[in-house]
Design an enzyme around this catalytic site. Structure first.
Site, PDB file in Angstrom:
ATOM      1  N   TYR A  57       4.344 -57.911  -4.682  1.00 34.85           N
ATOM      2  CA  TYR A  57       4.866 -57.868  -3.305  1.00 34.85           C
ATOM      3  C   TYR A  57       5.451 -56.490  -2.984  1.00 34.85           C
ATOM      4  O   TYR A  57       6.345 -56.001  -3.670  1.00 34.85           O
ATOM      5  CB  TYR A  57       5.931 -58.942  -3.073  1.00 34.85           C
ATOM      6  N   LEU A 211       4.514 -72.059   7.701  1.00 37.55           N
ATOM      7  CA  LEU A 211       4.517 -71.731   9.141  1.00 37.55           C
ATOM      8  C   LEU A 211       3.190 -71.116   9.558  1.00 37.55           C
ATOM      9  O   LEU A 211       3.075 -70.554  10.649  1.00 37.55           O
ATOM     10  CB  LEU A 211       5.661 -70.747   9.450  1.00 37.55           C
ATOM     11  N   GLY A 214       3.293 -67.677  10.681  1.00 33.17           N
ATOM     12  CA  GLY A 214       3.885 -67.443  12.009  1.00 33.17           C
ATOM     13  C   GLY A 214       3.105 -68.166  13.103  1.00 33.17           C
ATOM     14  O   GLY A 214       3.616 -68.408  14.192  1.00 33.17           O
TER      15      GLY A 214
HETATM   16  N1  LIG Z   1       1.421 -67.879  -4.165  1.00 30.23           N
HETATM   17  C1  LIG Z   1       0.818 -67.242  -3.201  1.00 30.23           C
HETATM   18  O1  LIG Z   1      -0.366 -66.913  -3.265  1.00 30.23           O
HETATM   19  C2  LIG Z   1       1.598 -66.887  -1.961  1.00 30.23           C
HETATM   20  C3  LIG Z   1       0.918 -66.370  -0.843  1.00 30.23           C
HETATM   21  C4  LIG Z   1       1.665 -66.047   0.270  1.00 30.23           C
HETATM   22  C5  LIG Z   1       3.039 -66.219   0.266  1.00 30.23           C
HETATM   23  N2  LIG Z   1       3.685 -66.704  -0.841  1.00 30.23           N
HETATM   24  C6  LIG Z   1       5.168 -66.903  -0.853  1.00 30.23           C
HETATM   25  O2  LIG Z   1       5.512 -67.743   0.230  1.00 30.23           O
HETATM   26  C7  LIG Z   1       6.425 -67.082   1.113  1.00 30.23           C
HETATM   27  C8  LIG Z   1       6.120 -67.486   2.542  1.00 30.23           C
HETATM   28  O3  LIG Z   1       4.789 -67.124   2.848  1.00 30.23           O
HETATM   29  P1  LIG Z   1       4.324 -66.524   4.227  1.00 30.23           P
HETATM   30  O4  LIG Z   1       5.314 -65.512   4.672  1.00 30.23           O
HETATM   31  O5  LIG Z   1       2.921 -66.121   4.091  1.00 30.23           O
HETATM   32  O6  LIG Z   1       4.303 -67.790   5.152  1.00 30.23           O
HETATM   33  P2  LIG Z   1       5.099 -68.397   6.349  1.00 30.23           P
HETATM   34  O7  LIG Z   1       6.446 -68.843   5.904  1.00 30.23           O
HETATM   35  O8  LIG Z   1       4.153 -69.383   6.918  1.00 30.23           O
HETATM   36  O9  LIG Z   1       5.212 -67.223   7.448  1.00 30.23           O
HETATM   37  C9  LIG Z   1       6.294 -66.376   7.495  1.00 30.23           C
HETATM   38  C10 LIG Z   1       6.142 -65.472   8.698  1.00 30.23           C
HETATM   39  O10 LIG Z   1       6.274 -66.224   9.896  1.00 30.23           O
HETATM   40  C11 LIG Z   1       7.054 -65.494  10.844  1.00 30.23           C
HETATM   41  N3  LIG Z   1       8.255 -66.298  11.103  1.00 30.23           N
HETATM   42  C12 LIG Z   1       9.053 -66.928  10.195  1.00 30.23           C
HETATM   43  N4  LIG Z   1      10.008 -67.619  10.811  1.00 30.23           N
HETATM   44  C13 LIG Z   1       9.821 -67.449  12.133  1.00 30.23           C
HETATM   45  C14 LIG Z   1      10.481 -67.949  13.273  1.00 30.23           C
HETATM   46  N5  LIG Z   1      11.515 -68.778  13.173  1.00 30.23           N
HETATM   47  N6  LIG Z   1      10.029 -67.571  14.506  1.00 30.23           N
HETATM   48  C15 LIG Z   1       8.970 -66.743  14.618  1.00 30.23           C
HETATM   49  N7  LIG Z   1       8.293 -66.243  13.563  1.00 30.23           N
HETATM   50  C16 LIG Z   1       8.708 -66.602  12.335  1.00 30.23           C
HETATM   51  C17 LIG Z   1       7.346 -64.148  10.219  1.00 30.23           C
HETATM   52  O11 LIG Z   1       6.273 -63.312  10.618  1.00 30.23           O
HETATM   53  P3  LIG Z   1       6.474 -61.904  11.338  1.00 30.23           P
HETATM   54  O12 LIG Z   1       6.966 -60.982  10.270  1.00 30.23           O
HETATM   55  O13 LIG Z   1       5.098 -61.583  11.824  1.00 30.23           O
HETATM   56  O14 LIG Z   1       7.497 -62.116  12.419  1.00 30.23           O
HETATM   57  C18 LIG Z   1       7.236 -64.421   8.736  1.00 30.23           C
HETATM   58  O15 LIG Z   1       6.851 -63.290   7.996  1.00 30.23           O
HETATM   59  C19 LIG Z   1       6.241 -65.587   0.809  1.00 30.23           C
HETATM   60  O16 LIG Z   1       7.393 -64.823   1.111  1.00 30.23           O
HETATM   61  C20 LIG Z   1       5.963 -65.618  -0.668  1.00 30.23           C
HETATM   62  O17 LIG Z   1       7.180 -65.703  -1.401  1.00 30.23           O
HETATM   63  C21 LIG Z   1       2.974 -67.037  -1.941  1.00 30.23           C
END
Ligand SMILES: NC(=O)c1ccc[n+]([C@@H]2O[C@H](COP(=O)([O-])OP(=O)(O)OC[C@H]3O[C@@H](n4cnc5c(N)ncnc54)[C@H](OP(=O)(O)O)[C@@H]3O)[C@@H](O)[C@H]2O)c1
Length: 336
Positions: A57, A211, A214
């Site tokens: 990351y 989410l 987003g």
């Molecule tokens: N194991 C794996 O392969 C894998 C893959 C991906 C992620 N992960 C882990 O899972 C975590 C979460 O994943 P993710 O960030 O991809 O998914 P997510 O939680 O679905 O999306 C997070 C994104 O949604 C937006 N967001 C969050 N809360 C919001 C709100 N209340 N209102 C408006 N927009 C909001 C932000 O985007 P903006 O920055 O665009 O505002 C944020 O970066 C990561 O940090 C990581 O630790 C693991």
């Protein structure tokens, strides 16, 4: 905030994990040091203790930030990181599930995290190359040395996880107690095999992308910008229709779409701890409130019906009347 046992281990993790993939801006998006610290403090002050990062990351910056943030109270936090994805381009020893990369990656993670142990080490993604036995023996060695306390597996087919855990069980090695997968209202494929497999092994499921990156927060419907490009599959016609429904359900409950989407992943018949990603403190503050939200049956039914997927073979076949009848009438009389 409440706490859950992590899989069938005794480890206590908060019911929401903090995704640290957006700590650092090296990937072209994410939060700088100060903003990441604010997000971390908000989470910790709300009682959160479960931090999810990875070697890859923000090219290692996320681990460095996390290491700084937990350093004053290391044992209070459950620090989880991952190995497998590449730390150096075009070098066979800097990517993969194999023992050499596992040991190298953990050594470097410990330095960036400024700690001498990792609470949970995740295998990040299956490489379809390394023998299962080598992976499980290597992970068990790390646990025996006290460098790693518990192990989990991410982005791997159910049959491989089952094979690995059965092998570990028979050999007396450490088993995977956590399963990290993409799971959300727009990604329900894990319901076919991964979720039933996790339940059978008593694993905690930690969904990422809850989410939809987003897409399910409704912000793209409002024309706001975020890290998803316009042509992202998460913003295709089907997913936009789902996001609209999430907005509608949220309005009817006086909640926000992000809270509804997150809570939906928690309302399952097994142990689920979503990993929530936030690049702004306000986003996390909103997301944390999902813990207080109740999703009434009617709302769940609406969301489930609109997002259902075909389970396909053998699941549909085994549920068909033809097969049920072929087991004979007495089958109906048997319960567990
Ligand atoms: N194991 C794996 O392969 C894998 C893959 C991906 C992620 N992960 C882990 O899972 C975590 C979460 O994943 P993710 O960030 O991809 O998914 P997510 O939680 O679905 O999306 C997070 C994104 O949604 C937006 N967001 C969050 N809360 C919001 C709100 N209340 N209102 C408006 N927009 C909001 C932000 O985007 P903006 O920055 O665009 O505002 C944020 O970066 C990561 O940090 C990581 O630790 C693991």
């Amino acid at each position: 905030m409440r706490y859950k046992l992590f899989g069938d281990s005794g480890l206590r993790v908060s019911e929401l994990a903090l995704g640290a993939m957006g700590f650092g801006t090296e990937s072209g998006w994410g939060a700088d040091y100060e903003t990441s610290k604010k997000i971390f403090d908000l989470y910790a002050n709300a009682g959160g203790n479960f931090i999810d990062t990875a070697n890859i990351y923000a090219a290692g910056t996320s681990e460095k930030f996390c290491g700084d943030f937990v350093s004053s109270d290391r044992d209070h936090f459950v620090l989880a990181t991952k190995y497998s994805l590449q730390d150096r381009m075009n070098d066979v020893h800097y990517a993969g599930n194999h023992r050499k990369n596992m040991m190298r990656s953990v050594r470097e993670s410990l330095k960036r995290l400024k700690t001498d142990f990792i609470d949970v080490l995740w295998l990040h993604a299956w490489d379809f190359t390394t023998p299962v036995e080598e992976v499980m023996r290597g992970l068990d060695d790390l646990v025996s040395r006290g460098v790693v306390h518990h192990v989990g597996v991410s982005d791997t087919p159910a049959w491989i996880v089952s094979q690995a855990n059965m092998l570990a069980e028979l050999r007396g090695w450490t088993k995977f107690v956590g399963l990290q997968i993409e799971y959300s209202l727009i990604q329900r494929a894990p319901e076919r095999d991964l979720l039933p497999m996790a339940k059978a092994w008593g694993m905690t499921v930690t969904p990422w992308g809850a989410l939809g990156g987003g897409a399910l927060t409704g912000k793209y419907l409002r024309g706001e910008k975020g890290r998803l490009p316009e042509n992202s599959p998460r913003l295709n016609e089907r997913n936009v229709a789902i996001a609209k429904l999430v907005v509608e359900v949220a309005e009817s409950l006086g909640a926000t779409p992000a809270q509804v989407a997150l809570k939906w992943t928690m309302t399952r018949d097994l142990s689920v701890v979503p990993i929530v990603g936030s690049t702004k403190p306000e986003q996390l503050a909103e997301n944390l409130k999902s813990l207080e939200l109740e999703l009434p049956d009617e709302a769940m039914q609406k969301l489930n019906a609109a997002t259902a997927i075909e389970l396909g073979f053998p699941h549909d076949f085994l549920q068909s009347d033809a097969v049920k009848n072929a087991f004979g009438q007495t089958q109906r009389l048997i319960s567990k």
